[in-house]
Design a protein around this motif. Structure first.
Motif, short mmCIF file in Angstrom:
data_model
loop_
_atom_site.label_atom_id
_atom_site.label_comp_id
_atom_site.label_asym_id
_atom_site.label_seq_id
_atom_site.Cartn_x
_atom_site.Cartn_y
_atom_site.Cartn_z
N GLY A 109 31.57 -9.58 46.09
CA GLY A 109 31.81 -9.97 44.71
C GLY A 109 32.91 -9.18 44.01
N TRP A 110 33.46 -8.17 44.66
CA TRP A 110 34.46 -7.38 43.93
C TRP A 110 35.62 -6.89 44.78
CZ3 TRP A 110 34.94 -2.08 45.06
CH2 TRP A 110 33.93 -1.54 45.85
N LEU A 111 35.44 -6.71 46.06
CA LEU A 111 36.51 -6.08 46.85
C LEU A 111 37.66 -7.03 47.26
CD1 LEU A 111 37.51 -3.43 48.16
CD2 LEU A 111 36.26 -4.09 50.22
N PRO A 112 37.38 -8.29 47.67
CA PRO A 112 38.47 -9.10 48.24
C PRO A 112 39.73 -9.23 47.37
CG PRO A 112 36.36 -10.13 48.71
CD PRO A 112 36.08 -8.98 47.78
N PRO A 113 39.61 -9.53 46.05
CA PRO A 113 40.87 -9.65 45.29
C PRO A 113 41.62 -8.33 45.16
CG PRO A 113 38.97 -10.19 43.89
CD PRO A 113 38.43 -9.83 45.23
N LEU A 114 40.88 -7.22 45.14
CA LEU A 114 41.55 -5.93 45.03
C LEU A 114 42.35 -5.64 46.29
CD1 LEU A 114 38.53 -3.90 43.60
CD2 LEU A 114 40.51 -4.70 42.34
N ASP B 162 20.63 -14.51 44.94
CA ASP B 162 21.84 -13.91 45.51
C ASP B 162 21.54 -13.46 46.94
OD1 ASP B 162 24.29 -12.74 45.82
OD2 ASP B 162 23.81 -10.98 44.62
N VAL B 163 21.52 -14.41 47.86
CA VAL B 163 21.13 -14.08 49.23
C VAL B 163 22.33 -13.56 50.01
CG1 VAL B 163 19.17 -15.63 49.44
CG2 VAL B 163 21.46 -16.48 49.90
N HIS B 164 22.04 -12.73 50.99
CA HIS B 164 23.08 -12.22 51.87
C HIS B 164 22.92 -12.86 53.24
CE1 HIS B 164 24.28 -9.09 49.03
NE2 HIS B 164 23.01 -8.88 48.80
N PRO B 165 23.83 -13.75 53.60
CA PRO B 165 23.65 -14.51 54.86
C PRO B 165 23.61 -13.62 56.10
CG PRO B 165 25.48 -15.37 53.55
CD PRO B 165 25.03 -14.12 52.89
N ASP B 166 24.20 -12.43 56.03
CA ASP B 166 24.22 -11.55 57.21
C ASP B 166 22.96 -10.69 57.32
OD1 ASP B 166 26.70 -12.58 57.63
OD2 ASP B 166 27.78 -10.85 56.83
N GLY B 167 22.09 -10.75 56.32
CA GLY B 167 20.92 -9.90 56.33
C GLY B 167 20.97 -8.91 55.19
N ASN B 168 19.90 -8.13 55.06
CA ASN B 168 19.80 -7.16 53.97
C ASN B 168 20.88 -6.07 54.13
OD1 ASN B 168 19.04 -4.96 52.32
ND2 ASN B 168 16.90 -5.60 52.38
N PRO B 169 21.78 -5.94 53.14
CA PRO B 169 22.91 -5.01 53.31
C PRO B 169 22.60 -3.55 52.94
CG PRO B 169 23.16 -6.21 51.25
CD PRO B 169 21.87 -6.70 51.88
N HIS B 170 21.38 -3.27 52.49
CA HIS B 170 21.07 -1.90 52.05
C HIS B 170 20.54 -1.07 53.22
CE1 HIS B 170 21.59 -3.59 48.04
NE2 HIS B 170 20.74 -4.54 48.38
N HIS C 247 26.19 -4.43 43.97
CA HIS C 247 26.57 -5.83 44.16
C HIS C 247 27.67 -6.25 43.20
CE1 HIS C 247 22.31 -5.41 45.25
NE2 HIS C 247 22.53 -6.33 46.16
N THR C 248 27.66 -5.67 42.01
CA THR C 248 28.55 -6.16 40.95
C THR C 248 29.40 -5.03 40.39
OG1 THR C 248 26.79 -5.83 39.35
CG2 THR C 248 27.03 -8.04 40.25
N ILE C 249 30.08 -4.32 41.26
CA ILE C 249 30.99 -3.28 40.81
C ILE C 249 32.12 -3.95 40.02
CG2 ILE C 249 32.68 -1.57 41.61
CD1 ILE C 249 29.70 -0.74 41.92
N LEU D 89 13.77 -13.42 42.29
CA LEU D 89 14.68 -13.73 43.40
C LEU D 89 15.82 -12.72 43.32
CD1 LEU D 89 14.94 -17.60 42.88
CD2 LEU D 89 13.87 -16.49 44.85
N PRO D 90 16.48 -12.45 44.42
CA PRO D 90 17.56 -11.45 44.37
C PRO D 90 18.59 -11.78 43.28
CG PRO D 90 17.15 -12.12 46.63
CD PRO D 90 16.30 -13.00 45.76
N GLY D 91 18.83 -10.82 42.40
CA GLY D 91 19.85 -10.99 41.37
C GLY D 91 19.39 -11.75 40.13
N ILE D 92 18.14 -12.21 40.11
CA ILE D 92 17.63 -12.96 38.95
C ILE D 92 16.70 -12.02 38.17
CG2 ILE D 92 16.31 -14.99 38.19
CD1 ILE D 92 18.81 -15.85 39.63
N PRO D 93 16.91 -11.82 36.88
CA PRO D 93 16.05 -10.90 36.13
C PRO D 93 14.61 -11.42 36.03
CG PRO D 93 17.84 -11.77 34.74
CD PRO D 93 18.00 -12.38 36.08
#
Lengths: 499, 300
Positions: B88-93, B131-139, B60-62, B224-228
């Motif tokens: 979280g990481w690809l679009p600006p690259l 950190d929810v994924h609106p399209d569904g679980n991406p894994h 998620h956080t490359i 919750l997703p992404g929360i320690p």
């Protein structure tokens, strides 16, 4: 301009609000956000076993290549009705398709985000004293006599500060362009921080950007304030650019097709930056002295940036240059004011280096440093006691740097230290060196807590040894201790992290 | 001075314009290593494939690096996991790479999530849920049954971009699918024995595998997703441990495992570090060994 922004905002909300309602639908069941701890009703997964069959012509024939599932039929012929969910959803969306407006534009709403930045500031100086402080030769004063109203950074008073809010919009325009806008809102005014469109389909690694944007000069200039590692901009950026170089113009970049990162860019800008450039000429109140407007566009910027990895270490370097004409008027046109002005040719050169070492997925240590050098050559105008403007030959050689070390040592925590220095401060009027303090430092330390990517709390301490007050025709050092508690909150579209 | 800079620059620019004219190996860039491994199975040496992310980092956080831009700049084909895992990481690259031929919607872009059915598509999306994924679980790729589907999508895309080698890609795909089928039979046999076993995972990144083999998901270590993990949430989890027989705690390799270890020790439940991608652990060198190692760790 202000009216335009208000209209823009009204337009955005008038598009966004109905569309959001349209998406959820008034009759959509409002489910409470429930925490799903236990889940022992296994959802069904589709059976992909028919994929084992070798590739038959049907697969090769008609994949549009847009990431759409090629064969929905594949889900149909399975043993245990696994595809139940998918067709059901399809049927539902088809039904929605028939009931919704055929002219709905909701899918075209741009990505919208809203950033809020506020702080509690404490300083060991009264605001009244702080307002009289300056960085001689760099900020607000040429040789001590011009005391007009202060602008940032001295504008930050003690106590609660609403620093800014920022509304950003981003969307692809069409197959050729995309558009980004960042509208900065303060309690008093609305500013277009950035609004530019960019090519998306130029060949051979080229890209053009047009509009108002933060120049890619140096390392930190392009970053929005909420992406900085510290509460405030480096001193040298405050001194040379009044915070940042944000201009109207055109930018062209080219990324080299190499195994390492190499980017070359050039910008033609209007050159309105009040700290180093400016195109608007000036005259004194009785027109005995007049400096013409400079030619527009007035400022050119170029840079080269490169980066490579060595294992877990990333090295990033850049060199930048800006050349433009300066027309800086500090009240020389006003009668009865001890005004000064500058008309000059100005160069600002910069070099930057970032070293970032990634320990693991969540932790890193990053060293970032920049050195900036400014050379101005022209004329300096100052009024004498009888309100008459006198002209001097001006040569300014100034430099500054910052170096910061920031570590992310846990998933949510970062800490950093920064050293700022305004180093060389060599100003000659008619060949005679002005008596100005050199080596003005500031020391900062910060720790921030990022509850999520969308909320950050930061505590920063500054020992600002760059501040002076005029005394007896010279300057006396007046260092400040500052403590800032800053909060930065974002809602809306997910802003990805740049390097 | 100016000329010494401008001449090499002009030469480099002309060279870059001329470069595509001469025949060269197709350059494929994938976001995650598992995709690169599948590409290698389909294309062998005919393409050069580079994965951007490290397999042992949180997908998620490359952390973005300019070297990724250099790779994207030269790519002829970009293959992503999709379902917002890279948001979280690809679009600006991608934006900075100035490479029009791999932008979303172009021929040189493949989003694998478009070829599968995602689970847990939220009915309403709020970041109050983490950190929810609106399209569904991406894994979704952590399921041996979905891999041939992904391989087929990759094969189709490679054949489209590089039609000269289409027959070879198809042949390689057929071989891969056959080998995978044989391998999968042994994984199926082993994993089916875990049916109805109750598990706790750190993050919902093994859901597709757990559902496929009928394991029961009893909760996540993160609230919750992404929360320690918080102490309150761990206390709730402890109640689940007290009233159920939990077989495993599934921990990823990139998040802190203190809470999982605490639960493991307290209730005598085995904590299994499951590789989530090629390169997550030393043994997971490719797409086959990733699943071999996953199955080995779950069944030993």
């Amino acid at each position: 301009m202000k009216r335009f922004t208000v209209i823009l905002l009204v337009f955005i909300f008038s598009v966004a609000i109905p569309s959001l309602r349209g998406q959820d639908g008034p009759d959509a069941p409002k489910e409470p956000a429930q925490k799903e701890l236990r889940d022992d009703s296994p959802a069904d997964l589709p059976n992909y076993d028919d994929d084992d069959a070798t590739l038959e012509p049907r697969n090769e024939s008609k994949d549009p290549g847009n990431g759409s599932p090629d064969e929905p039929e594949n889900y149909d012929d399975e043993e245990r009705g696994a595809a139940r969910t998918a067709p059901k959803r399809d049927a539902q969306s088809m039904k929605e398709g028939t009931t919704s407006s055929p002219f709905s534009q909701s899918q075209f709403v741009p990505d919208i985000s809203f950033v809020l930045d506020a702080s509690y500031n404490h300083r060991d100086r009264d605001n009244e004293i702080y307002k009289t402080q300056l960085r001689p030769g760099f900020i607000q004063s040429m040789s001590g006599e011009a005391e007009h109203e202060h602008v940032a950074p001295n504008a930050v008073m003690r106590g609660f500060n609403f620093n800014y809010a920022e509304l950003t919009l981003y969307s692809v325009v069409d197959p050729y362009f995309d558009l980004f806008a960042a509208i900065e809102l303060t309690t008093a005014k609305v500013l277009i921080e950035e609004a530019y469109f960019c090519t998306t389909s130029l060949p051979f690694g080229f890209q053009l950007k047009t509009g108002k944007f933060l120049s890619s000069f140096g390392r930190i200039n392009e970053q929005h304030a909420h992406n900085w590692d510290f509460y405030d901009a480096p001193l040298v950026y405050e001194a040379f650019f009044g915070g940042d170089l944000n201009e109207v113009g055109v930018r062209a970049t080219w990324v080299a097709p190499l195994d390492f990162y190499l980017m070359i860019g050039a910008e033609a800008l209007q050159g309105a930056n009040a700290a180093s450039f400016g195109a608007t000429g000036f005259a004194d109140h009785n027109e005995t002295m007049r400096v013409r407007d400079s030619d527009d566009p007035n400022l050119g910027v170029g840079y080269i940036k490169t980066s490579f990895d060595n294992g877990d270490l990333t090295v990033y370097m850049g060199a930048s240059g800006a050349y433009g004409r300066s027309r800086i008027n500090h009240g020389v046109d006003q009668a009865g004011v001890a005004g000064t002005a500058i008309a000059a040719h100005s160069h600002v050169l910069g070099a930057d280096l970032t070293l970032k070492y990634q320990f693991d997925s969540k932790r890193y240590l990053a060293l970032q440093t920049e050195y900036l050098y400014r050379f101005m050559d022209g004329a300096y105008y100052a009024k004498n006691e009888t309100d008459i403007v006198e002209e001097y030959a001006l040569v300014k050689r100034q430099s500054g740097l910052y170096a910061q070390l920031v570590g992310k040592f846990a998933m949510r925590w970062r800490a950093g230290i920064r050293y700022d220095l305004l180093a060389v401060n060599d100003i000659k009027l008619d060949g005679i060196k002005e008596s100005l303090p050199e080596s003005l430092p500031r020391y900062s330390a910060m720790v921030d807590f990022n509850a999520t990517e969308f909320s950050r709390f930061r505590l920063q301490y500054n020992y600002d040894h760059s501040m002076y007050v005029p005394r007896d025709g010279s300057f006396a050092s007046r260092p400040n201790h500052e403590v800032v508690l800053q909060v930065n909150i974002t809602i809306g579209a997910h802003g990805a992290h740049a390097f | 001075m100016k000329r010494t800079v401008l001449i090499p620059l002009a030469v480099a620019m002309i060279a870059s314009v001329a470069a595509p004219l001469r025949a060269e190996r197709l350059k494929v860039v994938t976001t995650y290593p598992y995709i690169a491994s599948i590409v290698e199975q389909i294309a062998k040496d005919t393409v050069r494939v580079d994965a951007l992310a490290r397999g042992d980092y949180d997908p998620h956080t490359i952390v973005p690096k300019p070297s990724f831009i250099a790779k994207l700049r030269k790519a002829h084909l970009l293959i992503i996991n999709g379902a917002q895992l890279e948001i979280g990481w690809l679009p600006p690259l991608l934006k900075q790479a100035n490479n029009a031929s791999v932008n979303p919607g172009t021929r040189g872009f493949l989003d694998l999530s478009g070829h599968v059915t995602l689970i847990d598509v939220p009915k309403s999306v709020s970041r109050a849920q983490g950190d929810v994924h609106p399209d569904g679980n991406p894994h979704y790729y952590i399921d041996p049954h979905v891999i041939p589907r992904l391989a087929r999508a990759i094969c189709t895309k490679l054949s489209e971009v590089d039609s000269r080698n289409a027959a070879m890609y198809k042949k390689n795909y057929d071989e891969f699918a056959a080998r995978w089928k044989a391998k999968r039979a042994s994984w199926d046999a082993k994993l089916r024995r875990l049916k109805a076993a109750k598990v706790i995972q750190y993050h919902k990144n093994m859901d597709y595998l757990l559902i496929r083999y009928g394991l029961v998901r009893m909760g996540t270590v993160e609230p919750l997703p992404g929360i320690p993990p918080t102490s309150k949430h761990i206390a709730e989890l402890e109640k689940i441990f007290e009233s159920n027989t939990i077989r495993f705690i599934l921990q990823d390799v990139y998040n802190a495992d203190d809470s999982s270890r605490h639960l493991s020790k307290k209730f005598g439940v085995k904590m299994v570090k499951v590789p989530h991608d090629v390169g997550a652990v030393r043994e997971a060198e490719g797409i086959f060994s990733l699943f071999d190692e996953m199955v080995r760790r779950l069944t030993q």
